[in-house]
Design a protein around this motif. Structure first.
Motif, PDB file in Angstrom:
ATOM      1  N   ALA A  44      22.419  -2.170  51.667  1.00 49.45           N
ATOM      2  CA  ALA A  44      21.267  -1.353  52.076  1.00 49.45           C
ATOM      3  C   ALA A  44      21.145  -0.850  53.441  1.00 49.45           C
ATOM      4  O   ALA A  44      21.076   0.222  53.827  1.00 49.45           O
ATOM      5  CB  ALA A  44      20.016  -1.165  51.260  1.00 49.45           C
ATOM      6  N   HIS A  45      21.359  -2.294  54.197  1.00 49.22           N
ATOM      7  CA  HIS A  45      21.398  -2.425  55.757  1.00 49.22           C
ATOM      8  C   HIS A  45      21.887  -3.283  56.168  1.00 49.22           C
ATOM      9  O   HIS A  45      22.119  -4.322  55.364  1.00 49.22           O
ATOM     10  CB  HIS A  45      19.832  -2.397  56.140  1.00 49.22           C
ATOM     11  N   ALA A  46      22.595  -3.411  57.314  1.00 51.97           N
ATOM     12  CA  ALA A  46      23.258  -4.459  58.139  1.00 51.97           C
ATOM     13  C   ALA A  46      22.665  -4.580  59.391  1.00 51.97           C
ATOM     14  O   ALA A  46      22.457  -3.670  59.999  1.00 51.97           O
ATOM     15  CB  ALA A  46      24.819  -4.223  58.185  1.00 51.97           C
ATOM     16  N   PHE A  47      22.242  -5.900  59.674  1.00 53.40           N
ATOM     17  CA  PHE A  47      21.962  -6.145  61.009  1.00 53.40           C
ATOM     18  C   PHE A  47      22.606  -7.003  61.676  1.00 53.40           C
ATOM     19  O   PHE A  47      23.327  -7.981  61.158  1.00 53.40           O
ATOM     20  CB  PHE A  47      20.333  -6.735  60.894  1.00 53.40           C
ATOM     21  N   GLU A  48      22.306  -7.232  63.156  1.00 54.08           N
ATOM     22  CA  GLU A  48      22.862  -7.985  63.931  1.00 54.08           C
ATOM     23  C   GLU A  48      24.660  -7.830  64.110  1.00 54.08           C
ATOM     24  O   GLU A  48      24.965  -6.745  64.317  1.00 54.08           O
ATOM     25  CB  GLU A  48      22.604  -9.485  63.960  1.00 54.08           C
ATOM     26  N   SER A  49      25.211  -8.936  63.581  1.00 51.84           N
ATOM     27  CA  SER A  49      26.663  -8.809  63.438  1.00 51.84           C
ATOM     28  C   SER A  49      27.174  -8.410  61.939  1.00 51.84           C
ATOM     29  O   SER A  49      28.470  -8.295  61.702  1.00 51.84           O
ATOM     30  CB  SER A  49      27.450  -9.966  63.775  1.00 51.84           C
TER      31      SER A  49
END
Length: 97
Positions: A44-49
């Motif tokens: 649903a979301h991806a953060f940082e790397s």
């Protein structure tokens, strides 16, 4: 024994047909080995790397059961079907107690 979790992230998919063949074989192979699919699909979301690619989370009764599932003939057949059709990051971790 603590549960274990198999976390599989596809870094890239090079061949959708090979991925489809892998999925057709891998799901039943891991289920037969005691794996319970908890989540699969695109994040649903991806953060940082993080990357937005297909991810799978599977619960097993133990690390040994998850490793045995990976090494099983049925799962190895699924890997042969994938045959460089994707780049993956697969980890098996023990549940926190």
């Amino acid at each position: 024994m603590p549960k274990a979790y198999w976390i599989n992230t596809f870094r890239s998919i090079n061949d959708e047909r090979k991925l489809a063949a892998y999925i057709e074989l891998a799901g039943p192979a891991l289920g037969a080995a005691g794996g319970k699919f908890l989540a699969r699909g695109l994040p649903a979301h991806a953060f940082e790397s993080g990357i937005v690619e297909r991810t799978t989370l599977i619960e097993f009764d133990s690390v040994d059961a998850a490793v045995a599932a990976y090494n099983s003939p049925a799962y190895q057949q699924a890997l042969r079907a994938l045959d460089d059709g994707a780049e993956r990051d697969l980890r098996i971790i023990e549940a926190a107690s």
